[in-house]
Structures are given as C-alpha cells and as structure tokens.
Design a protein around this motif. Structure first.
Motif, PDB file in Angstrom:
ATOM      1  N   ALA A 100       0.601  -1.182   0.248  1.00 13.18           N
ATOM      2  CA  ALA A 100      -0.057   0.088   0.014  1.00 13.18           C
ATOM      3  C   ALA A 100       1.006   1.132   0.087  1.00 13.18           C
ATOM      4  CB  ALA A 100      -0.884  -0.160   1.175  1.00 13.18           C
ATOM      5  N   LEU A 101       0.438   2.245  -0.646  1.00 13.80           N
ATOM      6  CA  LEU A 101       1.311   3.478  -0.716  1.00 13.80           C
ATOM      7  C   LEU A 101       0.674   4.641   0.102  1.00 13.80           C
ATOM      8  CD1 LEU A 101       1.890   3.239  -4.581  1.00 13.80           C
ATOM      9  CD2 LEU A 101       3.356   2.588  -2.823  1.00 13.80           C
ATOM     10  N   GLU A 102       1.614   5.340   0.478  1.00 18.56           N
ATOM     11  CA  GLU A 102       1.155   6.644   1.664  1.00 18.56           C
ATOM     12  C   GLU A 102       1.431   7.789   0.987  1.00 18.56           C
ATOM     13  OE1 GLU A 102       3.757   7.505   4.821  1.00 18.56           O
ATOM     14  OE2 GLU A 102       2.233   6.584   6.105  1.00 18.56           O
ATOM     15  N   GLU A 103       0.177   8.772   1.069  1.00 23.64           N
ATOM     16  CA  GLU A 103       0.272  10.219   0.327  1.00 23.64           C
ATOM     17  C   GLU A 103       0.201   9.942  -1.079  1.00 23.64           C
ATOM     18  OE1 GLU A 103       2.682  13.163   2.088  1.00 23.64           O
ATOM     19  OE2 GLU A 103       2.611  12.227   4.211  1.00 23.64           O
ATOM     20  N   LEU A 104      -0.609   9.314  -1.682  1.00 23.33           N
ATOM     21  CA  LEU A 104      -0.727   8.957  -3.133  1.00 23.33           C
ATOM     22  C   LEU A 104      -1.187  10.098  -3.985  1.00 23.33           C
ATOM     23  CD1 LEU A 104      -0.451   6.655  -4.997  1.00 23.33           C
ATOM     24  CD2 LEU A 104      -2.858   6.216  -4.917  1.00 23.33           C
ATOM     25  N   SER A 105      -0.629  10.350  -5.075  1.00 24.35           N
ATOM     26  CA  SER A 105      -1.149  11.505  -5.829  1.00 24.35           C
ATOM     27  C   SER A 105      -1.210  10.836  -7.328  1.00 24.35           C
ATOM     28  CB  SER A 105      -0.167  12.658  -5.942  1.00 24.35           C
ATOM     29  OG  SER A 105       1.047  12.309  -6.300  1.00 24.35           O
ATOM     30  N   ALA A 125       3.893   8.358  -4.510  1.00 22.84           N
ATOM     31  CA  ALA A 125       3.646   8.224  -3.176  1.00 22.84           C
ATOM     32  C   ALA A 125       4.731   8.514  -2.348  1.00 22.84           C
ATOM     33  CB  ALA A 125       3.061   6.836  -2.790  1.00 22.84           C
ATOM     34  N   THR A 126       4.437   8.929  -1.199  1.00 21.72           N
ATOM     35  CA  THR A 126       5.753   9.227  -0.260  1.00 21.72           C
ATOM     36  C   THR A 126       6.126   8.287   0.440  1.00 21.72           C
ATOM     37  OG1 THR A 126       4.202   9.730   1.732  1.00 21.72           O
ATOM     38  CG2 THR A 126       4.843  11.601   0.213  1.00 21.72           C
ATOM     39  N   GLY A 127       5.540   6.969   0.237  1.00 23.29           N
ATOM     40  CA  GLY A 127       6.002   5.731   1.253  1.00 23.29           C
ATOM     41  C   GLY A 127       5.307   4.646   1.078  1.00 23.29           C
ATOM     42  N   PHE A 128       5.664   3.470   1.804  1.00 21.83           N
ATOM     43  CA  PHE A 128       4.857   2.431   1.856  1.00 21.83           C
ATOM     44  C   PHE A 128       4.096   2.350   3.177  1.00 21.83           C
ATOM     45  CE2 PHE A 128       8.258   0.563  -0.972  1.00 21.83           C
ATOM     46  CZ  PHE A 128       7.624   0.093  -2.093  1.00 21.83           C
ATOM     47  N   THR A 129       3.160   1.822   3.322  1.00 22.80           N
ATOM     48  CA  THR A 129       2.254   1.532   4.244  1.00 22.80           C
ATOM     49  C   THR A 129       2.006   0.143   4.564  1.00 22.80           C
ATOM     50  OG1 THR A 129       1.036   3.677   4.075  1.00 22.80           O
ATOM     51  CG2 THR A 129       0.061   1.947   5.595  1.00 22.80           C
ATOM     52  N   ALA A 130       2.181  -0.359   5.979  1.00 21.97           N
ATOM     53  CA  ALA A 130       2.185  -1.985   6.042  1.00 21.97           C
ATOM     54  C   ALA A 130       0.770  -2.377   5.710  1.00 21.97           C
ATOM     55  CB  ALA A 130       2.435  -2.297   7.548  1.00 21.97           C
ATOM     56  N   THR A 131       0.720  -3.622   5.238  1.00 18.88           N
ATOM     57  CA  THR A 131      -0.756  -4.152   4.847  1.00 18.88           C
ATOM     58  C   THR A 131      -0.730  -5.420   5.668  1.00 18.88           C
ATOM     59  OG1 THR A 131       0.213  -5.363   2.876  1.00 18.88           O
ATOM     60  CG2 THR A 131      -0.781  -3.399   2.545  1.00 18.88           C
ATOM     61  N   THR A 132      -2.017  -5.840   5.829  1.00 22.89           N
ATOM     62  CA  THR A 132      -2.359  -7.240   6.560  1.00 22.89           C
ATOM     63  C   THR A 132      -2.619  -8.274   5.690  1.00 22.89           C
ATOM     64  OG1 THR A 132      -4.525  -6.709   6.971  1.00 22.89           O
ATOM     65  CG2 THR A 132      -2.916  -5.838   8.711  1.00 22.89           C
TER      66      THR A 132
END
Length: 159
Positions: A100-105, A125-132
């Motif tokens: 998942a991507l953080e701060e997506l545009s 995006a500005t980074g990765f977000t942990a997914t479950t």
C-alpha cells in the motif's frame, strides 16, 4: 485559471486501489537510456533524477487486482528516494507481496497510439504503508521510508 501540465492530484490509496496493489519482483534503479555509442564508449549508466524533488528514481512492477482489463492490470511504478526503497510486507507467493502506498497522488496522462488513445494516470507516493493481507487491507501501522515518492503509469484508473 488553468491547471498546469504535470499537476499531481492527491487521492486516497483506498479510493484509487480498493483491493490494494501487489508488488511483483524487486525494486530496481531507473536508469537513463543509453545510445549504442554511449554504451560502446564505456560511459557509466546514470540513474534518473526526479525533477521536482531532486532524488533518485527507482522502478517496480505492480499489479492491481481490481482492474478488470488484463492488459491494464500490471504497470510500472517509479519510486523517488535517495536509497533503494524496501517494502515492509512479506511474500505471499514467490516474488509477490501486497503493498500500500502513503500520500498517493495521481497525474493524468494520455496513453495509446493513433486513434486508440485513452486516459491513464501516473501515480506517486511518499512511502509504503504496512498491509495485513494480499487484498491490501491496511493496518493502523504506517512506515515512512526516506521521503519516498512513487510514480507509475496505470491506464484507465479514475482519480
């Protein structure tokens, strides 16, 4: 007032990719194109630099499980960071991991050739977000990796 070319619209990750994304393979450097003469002369390969941030570009292939058109389901994302980004999730199948991507545009683009043109988007995006899970359901834990920005073209997804 007109919207300038290259403008990036902010969009929630869950809106753009309801089932998340699946990273296929590894993140690799995004190198500049070299002509035959440049290769023959032994000129070193240079990595591309993002014009807005001044950081290095990395590329990765992803698949959108929510895309109904097989041709448009896989596309390349360009990540912008000083060091090579590493996803925080584990592989669910060999070489495949949910991300998942953080701060997506999203940046609108026209893709295709001749009379077969269609609307597409470049995502950053500005980074990765942990997914479950492989479906991309996000957990409450968020991981920011070195001010990463992503860019990748995905045809036909609405912003």
């Amino acid at each position: 007032m007109a919207i300038p070319r290259g403008y990036r619209f902010t969009i929630a990750f869950d809106t753009a990719f309801p089932q998340g994304l699946v990273l296929i393979g590894d993140v690799t450097p995004d190198n500049e194109y070299q002509t035959r003469e440049e290769k023959a002369s032994g000129r070193p390969v240079r990595q591309k630099i993002d014009q807005l941030t001044g950081k290095r570009q990395w590329k990765a292939t992803v698949t959108d499980p929510d895309e109904p058109t097989a041709k448009r389901a896989s596309f390349e994302i360009t990540l912008i960071a000083e060091v090579q980004p590493v996803p925080t999730t584990t592989e669910v199948l060999p070489g495949m991991r949910p991300i998942a991507l953080e701060e997506l545009s999203a940046e609108p683009r026209v893709a295709g050739n001749g009379e077969f043109k269609y609307q597409s988007y470049v995502y950053r995006a500005t980074g990765f977000t942990a997914t479950t899970s492989a479906a991309g359901t996000r957990s409450s834990q968020s991981v920011k990796l070195g001010g990463m920005t992503g860019s990748g073209e995905q045809p036909g997804k609405a912003a």
